[in-house]
Design a protein around this motif. Structure first.
Motif, PDB file in Angstrom:
ATOM      1  N   ARG A 246     105.083  40.849  79.006  1.00  0.00           N
ATOM      2  CA  ARG A 246     104.007  40.933  78.023  1.00  0.00           C
ATOM      3  C   ARG A 246     103.004  39.825  78.356  1.00  0.00           C
ATOM      4  O   ARG A 246     103.387  38.671  78.533  1.00  0.00           O
ATOM      5  N   LEU A 247     101.744  40.215  78.464  1.00  0.00           N
ATOM      6  CA  LEU A 247     100.678  39.266  78.764  1.00  0.00           C
ATOM      7  C   LEU A 247      99.700  39.207  77.593  1.00  0.00           C
ATOM      8  O   LEU A 247      99.597  40.143  76.811  1.00  0.00           O
ATOM      9  N   SER A 248      98.978  38.112  77.528  1.00  0.00           N
ATOM     10  CA  SER A 248      97.894  37.977  76.556  1.00  0.00           C
ATOM     11  C   SER A 248      96.609  37.689  77.336  1.00  0.00           C
ATOM     12  O   SER A 248      96.653  37.452  78.553  1.00  0.00           O
ATOM     13  N   LYS A 249      95.501  37.673  76.639  1.00  0.00           N
ATOM     14  CA  LYS A 249      94.227  37.360  77.305  1.00  0.00           C
ATOM     15  C   LYS A 249      94.292  36.002  77.993  1.00  0.00           C
ATOM     16  O   LYS A 249      93.722  35.811  79.055  1.00  0.00           O
ATOM     17  N   GLU A 250      95.011  35.076  77.388  1.00  0.00           N
ATOM     18  CA  GLU A 250      95.093  33.715  77.918  1.00  0.00           C
ATOM     19  C   GLU A 250      96.001  33.603  79.144  1.00  0.00           C
ATOM     20  O   GLU A 250      95.853  32.673  79.933  1.00  0.00           O
ATOM     21  N   THR A 251      96.949  34.518  79.306  1.00  0.00           N
ATOM     22  CA  THR A 251      97.925  34.398  80.401  1.00  0.00           C
ATOM     23  C   THR A 251      97.621  35.297  81.596  1.00  0.00           C
ATOM     24  O   THR A 251      98.266  35.166  82.637  1.00  0.00           O
ATOM     25  N   VAL A 252      96.647  36.184  81.470  1.00  0.00           N
ATOM     26  CA  VAL A 252      96.332  37.103  82.573  1.00  0.00           C
ATOM     27  C   VAL A 252      95.931  36.343  83.829  1.00  0.00           C
ATOM     28  O   VAL A 252      96.386  36.652  84.935  1.00  0.00           O
ATOM     29  N   SER A 253      95.111  35.329  83.699  1.00  0.00           N
ATOM     30  CA  SER A 253      94.640  34.569  84.853  1.00  0.00           C
ATOM     31  C   SER A 253      95.800  33.919  85.612  1.00  0.00           C
ATOM     32  O   SER A 253      95.851  33.978  86.841  1.00  0.00           O
ATOM     33  N   ASP A 254      96.730  33.328  84.888  1.00  0.00           N
ATOM     34  CA  ASP A 254      97.910  32.714  85.510  1.00  0.00           C
ATOM     35  C   ASP A 254      98.720  33.756  86.277  1.00  0.00           C
ATOM     36  O   ASP A 254      99.124  33.533  87.417  1.00  0.00           O
TER      37      ASP A 254
END
Length: 74
Positions: free
Chosen positions: A7-15
């Motif tokens: 599960r990803l969030s907007k904040e974790t997509v870049s990582d």
């Protein structure tokens, strides 16, 4: 082929995308019938991040596995 549910969030997509880009093998991420290249930040953002996503890959990379473990569903 390895498959993991995350599960990803907007904040974790870049990582997640940065870790995928360091791998020398193909990585796909999908939700329902939509499959995108996990190395494409725009592709990953086009998915519905409110649901679980399935990551499919064939290679082995310890750093990438660590990132998957951070976002893995139990």
């Amino acid at each position: 082929m390895n498959k993991r549910e995350i599960r990803l969030s907007k904040e974790t997509v870049s990582d997640f995308v940065n870790a995928a880009n360091k791998c020398d093998f193909d990585i796909d991420i999908c939700y329902n019938r939509v499959v995108v290249d996990a190395k494409s930040i725009m592709g990953v953002f086009s998915l519905d991040l409110s649901h679980k996503l399935t990551v499919s890959y064939q290679g082995k990379d310890d750093e990438f596995e660590g990132v998957l473990n951070r976002y893995a569903l139990a």
